[in-house]
Design an enzyme around this catalytic site. Structure first.
Site, short mmCIF file in Angstrom:
data_model
loop_
_atom_site.label_atom_id
_atom_site.label_comp_id
_atom_site.label_asym_id
_atom_site.label_seq_id
_atom_site.Cartn_x
_atom_site.Cartn_y
_atom_site.Cartn_z
N HIS B 67 43.15 47.03 49.23
CA HIS B 67 41.85 47.36 48.66
C HIS B 67 40.95 46.41 48.49
CE1 HIS B 67 44.11 51.06 46.86
NE2 HIS B 67 43.52 51.34 48.14
N GLU B 70 39.67 44.25 45.54
CA GLU B 70 40.33 43.85 44.57
C GLU B 70 40.45 42.38 44.75
OE1 GLU B 70 43.65 46.36 44.86
OE2 GLU B 70 42.62 47.99 44.21
N ARG B 125 36.25 49.97 49.02
CA ARG B 125 37.80 50.00 48.66
C ARG B 125 38.44 49.84 50.18
NH1 ARG B 125 41.23 52.82 44.90
NH2 ARG B 125 42.55 54.40 45.82
N HIS B 194 47.81 44.77 44.05
CA HIS B 194 46.75 45.51 44.11
C HIS B 194 46.24 44.74 42.70
CE1 HIS B 194 46.95 49.15 46.83
NE2 HIS B 194 48.09 48.62 46.91
N GLU B 268 50.13 45.93 40.11
CA GLU B 268 48.57 45.97 39.60
C GLU B 268 48.46 44.73 38.75
OE1 GLU B 268 45.86 48.16 40.09
OE2 GLU B 268 46.99 49.72 41.11
#
Lengths: 96, 307
Positions: B67, B70, B125, B194, B268
């Protein structure tokens, strides 16, 4: 270059499955041009959504009238983007 | 040089690609650069291979930046690359990992999107592929894998940020990894990184059915999160994607797990609740440092528990 002046990022806290469904309804409203950064998920993880300035009133009224709690995570997204840009430029001209 | 490169700053695609070349030039016996394909807009898809032997060995895959917005993930990927070369021969644990396994690191998994975040739209994204019959561009590459593709937790609307694409592997950036993983055939661990929810997740995302290795994956995640938190006390949650965050079909690690890669995880990285994708650059190194501890925990487990 796309700017994000007046865009806010809202953090939405859902209390139950009905709230989750309401937020999912919001996601379906394409005309609001919402950008879901996270979620909508369950009750344990808040939902973060970027709201264009033009949709702010509609979204906040929707949430408040549905009794869904939210807070403003980022007040003006463009300010942060500008800060990031400034920092990148500064770093490139500083000795390591 | 790799020594003067500023790891505490965000960088453009060209700068990161130049960094890769510098890293390879400075460490020719340890690092090589492999091109696994091209992006939709024709940019090369590069993977760094860290290997101490010429023969094909069991391997660990790490990717960052699928993405594009990020940014802390690509920046962390750069830091990981430098950390690996600095640690080999000095850190006994990393050395023993590399003596037994290869590491593949794709720092910019979605280069078209990443370039777009630097030039046109910081919040982009998706990929940049054109969708037939729609004015909206791009596919969410983390909904485009052949695992529950088209199910709940992904959109069929090209204008959505979670648009799954017309069919599984439609995105070149995804297909390139799929082809690489299949042709390699001996990848044991797959970690996709991510940001920004402070989570360590394992399969599944598309179904509530528990992964057959649920208990083992949970134990690994618990240990990895404990290692991560030990540095700066960053609080992580862990669990399967669907129970911990939300349902997502067509996700990366669901496909890798179903492909037989048991140790499949997705991170994440940190945010601490204020900045979302605009994490200040001064947090790049702390983020990378703490994540590295979790990566080491997973890589050590891989080394010690071959299958």
């Amino acid at each position: 270059k796309e700017t994000f002046v007046g865009n806010q990022v809202l953090r939405i806290f859902v209390a139950n499955e009905a709230d989750v469904e309401k937020v999912k309804e919001l996601e379906e409203l394409q005309e609001l041009q919402l950008d879901f950064w996270r979620g909508p998920g369950g009750q344990d993880v808040p939902t973060d959504v970027r709201v264009p300035f033009a949709s702010l009133q509609a979204v906040k009224i929707f949430l408040e009238s549905s009794g869904i709690r939210y807070s403003i995570l980022i007040d003006d997204l463009q300010t942060l983007v500008d800060e990031e840009q400034t920092q990148m430029i500064r770093q490139h001209f500083m000795p390591q | 040089s790799v020594e003067t490169f500023n790891y505490a700053s965000y960088h453009t695609l060209d700068e990161i690609y130049n960094f890769m070349d510098l890293l390879v030039a400075a460490n020719p016996n340890l690092v090589s650069k492999i091109q696994i394909g091209n992006s939709y807009e024709g940019r090369p898809l590069y993977v760094l291979k860290f290997s101490t032997r010429g023969t094909k060995r069991p391997a660990i895959w790490i990717d960052t930046g699928i993405h594009s917005r990020e940014w802390v993930t690509q920046a962390s990927g750069v830091w990981f690359a430098k950390k690996i070369v600095d640690s080999y021969g000095k850190d006994p644990s990393l050395t023993s990992i590399l003596d037994n396994l290869d590491i593949f690191l794709e720092i910019v998994t979605n280069p078209d999107g990443f370039a777009f975040t630097h030039t046109k739209n910081r919040m982009w994204r998706k990929t940049r592929s054109i969708n037939s019959g729609s004015a909206c561009i791009g596919v969410d590459p983390n909904r485009n894998w052949d695992a529950g593709f088209g199910g709940s937790g992904a959109s069929s609307n090209p204008c959505s940020e979670t648009y799954r694409g017309p069919y599984a592997n439609s995105e070149r950036e995804v297909k390139a990894i799929v082809d690489f993983v299949k042709s390699h055939g001996n990848i044991k661990t797959f970690i996709s990184i991510h940001s920004y929810s402070q989570l360590l997740l394992y399969p599944y995302g598309y179904t509530k059915t528990r992964a057959p290795d649920y208990q083992e994956l949970n134990n690994i995640a618990k240990a990895a999160v404990a290692a991560l938190s030990s540095l700066y006390d960053t609080q992580y949650r862990y669990g399967s994607i669907i129970t911990t965050i939300y349902q997502a079909s067509g996700g990366t690690i669901d496909w890798t797990y179903n492909q037989g890669i048991k140790y499949s995880f997705t991170f994440e990285l940190r945010d601490r609740g204020r900045y979302g994708f605009l994490l200040p650059a001064n947090q790049i190194i702390p983020t990378a440092e703490e994540t590295w501890l979790a990566l080491m925990a997973i890589m050590e487990y891989t080394r010690d528990h071959p299958y």
